[in-house]
Enzyme design. Structure first.
Site, short mmCIF file in Angstrom:
data_model
loop_
_atom_site.label_atom_id
_atom_site.label_comp_id
_atom_site.label_asym_id
_atom_site.label_seq_id
_atom_site.Cartn_x
_atom_site.Cartn_y
_atom_site.Cartn_z
N CYS A 2 1.97 12.59 -9.79
CA CYS A 2 1.80 13.74 -9.24
C CYS A 2 0.63 14.39 -10.65
CB CYS A 2 3.03 14.37 -9.25
SG CYS A 2 4.31 13.71 -7.98
N ARG A 27 -3.85 12.00 -7.45
CA ARG A 27 -2.63 11.68 -7.78
C ARG A 27 -1.22 11.71 -6.81
NH1 ARG A 27 -3.06 10.82 -13.83
NH2 ARG A 27 -0.14 10.85 -13.82
N TRP A 75 2.91 13.72 -5.38
CA TRP A 75 3.47 12.37 -4.07
C TRP A 75 4.75 12.18 -4.28
CZ3 TRP A 75 0.25 9.45 -1.83
CH2 TRP A 75 1.28 7.88 -1.15
N ASN A 99 5.86 15.43 -13.06
CA ASN A 99 5.28 14.28 -12.56
C ASN A 99 6.21 13.41 -13.56
OD1 ASN A 99 4.04 12.13 -12.44
ND2 ASN A 99 2.68 12.86 -14.37
N GLY A 100 6.70 12.48 -12.64
CA GLY A 100 7.26 11.38 -12.95
C GLY A 100 8.42 10.79 -12.82
N GLU A 481 -4.52 -14.47 -1.33
CA GLU A 481 -4.16 -13.68 -2.01
C GLU A 481 -6.20 -13.02 -3.09
OE1 GLU A 481 -3.67 -10.56 -0.88
OE2 GLU A 481 -4.30 -9.28 -2.57
N LYS A 485 -9.17 -10.76 -0.99
CA LYS A 485 -9.95 -9.44 -1.92
C LYS A 485 -11.10 -10.36 -2.19
CE LYS A 485 -7.63 -7.04 -1.90
NZ LYS A 485 -6.76 -6.75 -2.20
N GLU A 488 -13.33 -9.05 1.47
CA GLU A 488 -13.36 -7.76 1.81
C GLU A 488 -14.57 -7.08 0.86
OE1 GLU A 488 -9.07 -6.51 0.08
OE2 GLU A 488 -10.11 -5.38 2.15
N HIS A 504 -7.75 -34.04 4.69
CA HIS A 504 -7.51 -33.88 6.31
C HIS A 504 -8.07 -32.87 6.74
CE1 HIS A 504 -3.46 -36.05 5.36
NE2 HIS A 504 -3.29 -34.71 4.35
N LYS A 603 -8.44 2.69 4.86
CA LYS A 603 -6.86 2.51 3.95
C LYS A 603 -6.35 1.85 4.49
CE LYS A 603 -5.39 2.10 0.34
NZ LYS A 603 -6.25 0.55 -0.51
C1 F6R Z 1 -6.68 -5.78 1.86
C2 F6R Z 1 -5.62 -4.95 2.19
C3 F6R Z 1 -5.15 -4.55 3.69
C4 F6R Z 1 -3.41 -4.38 3.74
C5 F6R Z 1 -3.76 -3.84 5.48
C6 F6R Z 1 -1.69 -3.60 5.54
O1 F6R Z 1 -6.35 -5.12 0.49
O2 F6R Z 1 -5.40 -3.68 1.89
O3 F6R Z 1 -5.24 -5.88 4.29
O4 F6R Z 1 -2.65 -4.42 3.21
O5 F6R Z 1 -4.41 -3.45 6.16
O6 F6R Z 1 -2.25 -2.19 5.02
P1 F6R Z 1 -0.47 -1.30 4.58
O7 F6R Z 1 -0.06 -2.38 3.17
O8 F6R Z 1 -0.55 -0.29 4.57
O9 F6R Z 1 0.13 -2.03 6.12
#
Ligand code: F6R
Length: 608
Positions: A2, A27, A75, A99-100, A481, A485, A488, A504, A603
């Site tokens: 927070c 935050r 948060w 915060n904490g 993963e 990364k 994207e 294969h 996001k």
């Molecule tokens: C990649 C990324 C996405 C999310 C996916 C699921 O860096 O962030 O692949 O992991 O869109 O999102 P959440 O976790 O919000 O359900």
């Protein structure tokens, strides 16, 4: 996570508090509030929602008028985002922002209820406010009161405290949550982070753990818990305001990568009791865990990759079958689930449409649902039978890093608890695993020491049009993963492949123009992966190898080697993912891409 602020000076402070909080919304932003001295009365305004909602509320209703006060942007960790759970908390005599996480708040709350206190929120913070009230009635003096409370509370905190008997004064203290004291001309501040005060002053003190600050408009004194005064060195901020919000990091993604040790601590420590995993606070009991036939883990993207690590670890330690699937596939494939199954949904945002659809489907089919979610009060969290919150704080960068890391932490705790519940490990073994998990943050700090190696590795990849990631077992899950990364944020095509499966078909793609990132951290599979690396080397591929720092790698195996601190193999993913994140990050930077906001992405994916 927070944000807290405080102001004491000669100006009307409500707008200053809101402005300072606006620099801390990164935050947290699910509720906001301020408490201001109107004469010797503490007047509080707070609301669920963003700061803009607080401003709107004050515009329509009452905006407190006075020259000293405290503020908070939240948060949620304990209790849903709601008006009543918003900060400040307290009564007519004392008000606080926090915060904490107070880890022993349940015990303290029981003590206070016994003393006749009534609670209106579900927060841990209200316990601190009431404990302050309890000791203030005994000590009748702020510093002694605060010291008594510090002796009782466990966990992390940055607190801003006002006492109605002391108008124009703010008291502040911290442990394991950040706090600075801003030093202005005829005005002083407290804040969780430098950006909040930059518009007003660049000078500040860094408060250390358990130092208590007393702040008035023209004076700041700092003492230790025994009341002895401490002299502090004045710090001077040279950052511009935008980079200050990123804590001096060039991008939110890099900042969030570096926040991972703290995020793990905040997520794991409240879930450990007497050295054992403790998920009972979320309603998950050992008897319940013993009863499932099969576990399904369903999620999207990075969250699904955390589930893949979970599968390996749960199957290895607890010997329970785990099926992992992508939510958009699972929901349409008429899955075979029923009342003997546990369906685990993993989601940072808690709003991902496909994951939410699987949750509803699983409930309709009679399965028990458990969600692992970062955003308090989100749809998936609300609708699941059980929820374990990760405490990564808000993730601003679209590419997920710290949220993945805390999802892994919960996967491990769940695996340990399942293994213990099923009698597959003893209490002693379980405690040893928990203790090593608790030590991971310091190992990750060590891993940051190889950041320049990752930067160098990125420089060898930046001109590639396509890459391969290879690995076996847990390293294969990590390769997925790493590959996601890189794709994207750098827009370089990459594919992750099980190292043993290459021959294969896919190996026909390998030429000197296709670099290979090989992940090899698992002792049991190391020689096998090295054989697969040699196969791609023989076809001209340049190889970046990510492995343990105990391994000697010759140049006929890899062109670039990134060596990692060692933990036991089953926990290596928490270390291994860090260089994979950094390699993707630096490749994106070198290519001049928009690291934090890659094209075509959002996001929170609330459509299917
Ligand atoms: C990649 C990324 C996405 C999310 C996916 C699921 O860096 O962030 O692949 O992991 O869109 O999102 P959440 O976790 O919000 O359900």
């Amino acid at each position: 996570m927070c944000g807290i602020v405080g102001y004491v000076g000669g100006k009307d402070c409500a707008d200053i508090l809101v402005d300072a909080l606006s620099k801390l919304e990164y935050r947290g932003y699910d509720s906001a509030g301020i408490a201001v001295f109107e004469g010797d009365r503490i007047v509080t305004e707070k609301t669920k929602g963003r700061l803009a909602d607080l401003t709107e509320k004050m515009k329509k209703g009452h905006k407190p008028s006075g020259t000293s006060g405290i503020g908070h942007t939240r948060w949620a960790t304990h209790g849903e985002p709601s008006d009543v759970n918003s900060h400040p908390h307290g009564n007519a005599k004392i008000s606080i922002v926090h915060n904490g996480i107070i880890e022993n708040y349940i015990r303290l709350k029981a003590f206070l209820i016994d003393k006749g206190y009534e609670f209106e929120s579900q927060t841990d913070t209200e316990t601190v406010a009431k404990l302050l009230d309890y000791y203030y009635n005994i000590e009748k003096e702020p510093i002694k009161t605060i010291t008594r409370v510090l002796a009782e509370i466990e966990g992390s905190y940055a607190l801003g405290i006002v006492f109605a008997d002391y108008p124009g004064k703010i008291y502040s203290v911290r442990k394991d949550s950040p706090l600075i004291v801003g030093l202005g001309e005829g005005e002083n501040f407290i804040a969780s982070d430098v950006p909040a005060i930059l518009k007003y002053t660049r000078d500040y003190y860094l408060l250390e753990c358990d130092e208590i600050a007393t702040i008035t408009s023209d004076n700041v004194t700092i003492c230790d818990i025994h009341g002895s005064e401490i002299k502090k060195e004045v710090q001077h901020a040279t950052w511009d305001i935008e980079s200050a919000e990123k804590g001096g990091y060039a991008h939110f993604m890099l900042k969030e990568i570096h926040e991972q040790p703290t995020a793990i601590k905040t997520t794991v420590s409240p879930r450990i009791m007497d050295g054992m995993p403790f998920l009972e606070e979320c309603g998950i009991t050992l008897d319940m865990l013993k009863s499932y036939r099969k576990i399904y883990i369903v999620a999207c993207g990075t969250a699904m990759h955390a589930g893949l690590v979970g599968k390996y670890v749960i199957e290895e330690l607890a010997r329970i079958e785990v099926v992992v699937d992508i939510a958009s596939e699972f929901r349409y494939r008429n899955p075979i689930i029923g009342s003997e199954d546990l369906v685990v949904l993993i989601s940072q945002s808690g709003e991902t449409a496909d994951t939410k659809a699987v949750l509803r489907l699983a409930k309709d089919m009679g399965a028990t649902t458990l969600s692992i979610v970062n955003v308090k009060g989100s749809s998936i969290a609300r609708e699941s039978d059980f929820v374990v919150y990760t405490h990564a704080g808000p993730e601003i960068s679209v590419a997920s890093t710290k949220a993945y890391m805390v999802q892994l932490s919960i996967m491990y705790l769940l695996a340990f608890e399942l293994a213990y519940a099923n009698g597959k490990i003893t209490e002693e073994e379980c405690k040893a695993l928990v203790s090593e998990l608790e030590n991971i943050p310091s190992k990750i700090e060590e891993t940051f020491g190889i950041e320049s190696d990752c930067q160098y590795a990125a420089s060898t990849l930046v001109n590639a049009e396509s890459l391969l990631y290879i690995g076996r077992g847990l390293d294969y899950a990590l390769s997925m993963e790493g590959s996601l990364k890189l794709k994207e944020i750098s827009y370089i095509h990459s594919e992750s492949y099980a190292a043993g499966e290459l021959k294969h078909g896919t190996i026909s793609l390998v030429t000197e123009d296709m670099p290979v990132i090989a992940v090899a951290t698992q002792d049991r599979l190391f020689d096998k992966t090295v054989s697969n690396i040699k196969e791609v080397k023989a076809r001209g591929a340049k190889v970046v190898m990510v492995t343990k720092n105990t391994v000697d790698v010759t140049s006929d195996v890899a062109d670039v080697v990134v060596k990692l601190p060692v933990v036991r193999d089953v926990l290596m993913p928490m270390i291994t993912v860090v260089p994979l994140q950094l390699i993707a990050y630096y490749t994106s930077v070198l290519k001049g891409c928009d690291v934090d906001k890659p094209r075509n992405l959002a996001k929170s994916v609330t459509v299917e």
